[in-house]
Design a protein around this motif. Sequence first.
Motif, PDB file in Angstrom:
ATOM      1  N   LYS A 110       0.794  -1.229   0.000  1.00  0.00           N
ATOM      2  CA  LYS A 110       0.000   0.000   0.000  1.00  0.00           C
ATOM      3  C   LYS A 110       0.825   1.278   0.000  1.00  0.00           C
ATOM      4  CE  LYS A 110      -3.711  -2.285   2.511  1.00  0.00           C
ATOM      5  NZ  LYS A 110      -4.414  -2.374   3.773  1.00  0.00           N
ATOM      6  N   GLY A 111       2.061   1.220   0.464  1.00  0.00           N
ATOM      7  CA  GLY A 111       2.881   2.420   0.529  1.00  0.00           C
ATOM      8  C   GLY A 111       2.722   3.116   1.855  1.00  0.00           C
ATOM      9  N   PRO A 112       3.256   4.284   2.007  1.00  0.00           N
ATOM     10  CA  PRO A 112       3.887   5.097   0.970  1.00  0.00           C
ATOM     11  C   PRO A 112       5.194   4.480   0.476  1.00  0.00           C
ATOM     12  CG  PRO A 112       4.156   6.140   3.108  1.00  0.00           C
ATOM     13  CD  PRO A 112       3.283   4.933   3.317  1.00  0.00           C
ATOM     14  N   HIS A 113       5.449   4.705  -0.799  1.00  0.00           N
ATOM     15  CA  HIS A 113       6.623   4.144  -1.451  1.00  0.00           C
ATOM     16  C   HIS A 113       7.688   5.220  -1.633  1.00  0.00           C
ATOM     17  CE1 HIS A 113       4.281   0.577  -2.371  1.00  0.00           C
ATOM     18  NE2 HIS A 113       3.336   1.353  -2.868  1.00  0.00           N
ATOM     19  N   PRO A 114       8.987   4.847  -1.517  1.00  0.00           N
ATOM     20  CA  PRO A 114      10.056   5.815  -1.788  1.00  0.00           C
ATOM     21  C   PRO A 114      10.108   6.146  -3.281  1.00  0.00           C
ATOM     22  CG  PRO A 114      10.983   3.646  -1.374  1.00  0.00           C
ATOM     23  CD  PRO A 114       9.503   3.542  -1.118  1.00  0.00           C
ATOM     24  N   ARG A 115      10.747   7.245  -3.610  1.00  0.00           N
ATOM     25  CA  ARG A 115      10.784   7.721  -5.001  1.00  0.00           C
ATOM     26  C   ARG A 115      11.285   6.686  -6.010  1.00  0.00           C
ATOM     27  NH1 ARG A 115      13.709  12.762  -5.819  1.00  0.00           N
ATOM     28  NH2 ARG A 115      15.083  11.935  -4.241  1.00  0.00           N
ATOM     29  N   PRO A 116      12.337   5.896  -5.717  1.00  0.00           N
ATOM     30  CA  PRO A 116      12.753   4.895  -6.710  1.00  0.00           C
ATOM     31  C   PRO A 116      11.636   3.894  -7.046  1.00  0.00           C
ATOM     32  CG  PRO A 116      14.486   5.188  -5.092  1.00  0.00           C
ATOM     33  CD  PRO A 116      13.296   5.955  -4.602  1.00  0.00           C
TER      34      PRO A 116
END
Length: 178
Positions: A110-116
């Motif tokens: 679900k995230g939040p996901h890092p930029r990469p």
Amino acid sequence: MSGRRSFQIRTHLAGVTPGTYASRNVGDASEPVTRPGYRPWSEVSNRVDTLDGMKSHQSTQTMKPATAAKKLGVYLEATPAEFREGVVSRAELDAFQADPPQWLRELRAKGPHPRPVVAEKLGVSISGLARGGITDALTTEQIEALKQEQPEWLVKERATQAEVRKEAARIKKRDTEG
């Protein structure tokens, strides 16, 4: 005896074999060229450096939580406090990867996901995200919304990324054939 070789190299004269005691012949006597206190090679103990002084047990390799989060592909600020405040050993990281705890499975889903990870899910580069104004972590829901909206910057960055991949494939093919 730290620096012994470097001192020998500094005092080395052209035409004198390294490791020998350099001297100048003046008349009948020869005077040493090296500074006082420098021992001739023959006086240097030929002690073999061994690993006997090293510890026989292996120390535990640890890493900062930011490094561990990066390796796990999760956003550090979204991890539990005990993960952020401690250190992570290599064994713990391997355990997280082999059998992720519930919080890690949820973060990956679900995230939040890092930029990469966001860039990968959108099919653009990290710098493409920045050009599009995305500087923060995004949840899976936000990423899906962006995919549905298809903003102009996303279409442009995906096309750029596709060109980059095509060029990389062309170069790889050229290099393997040549």
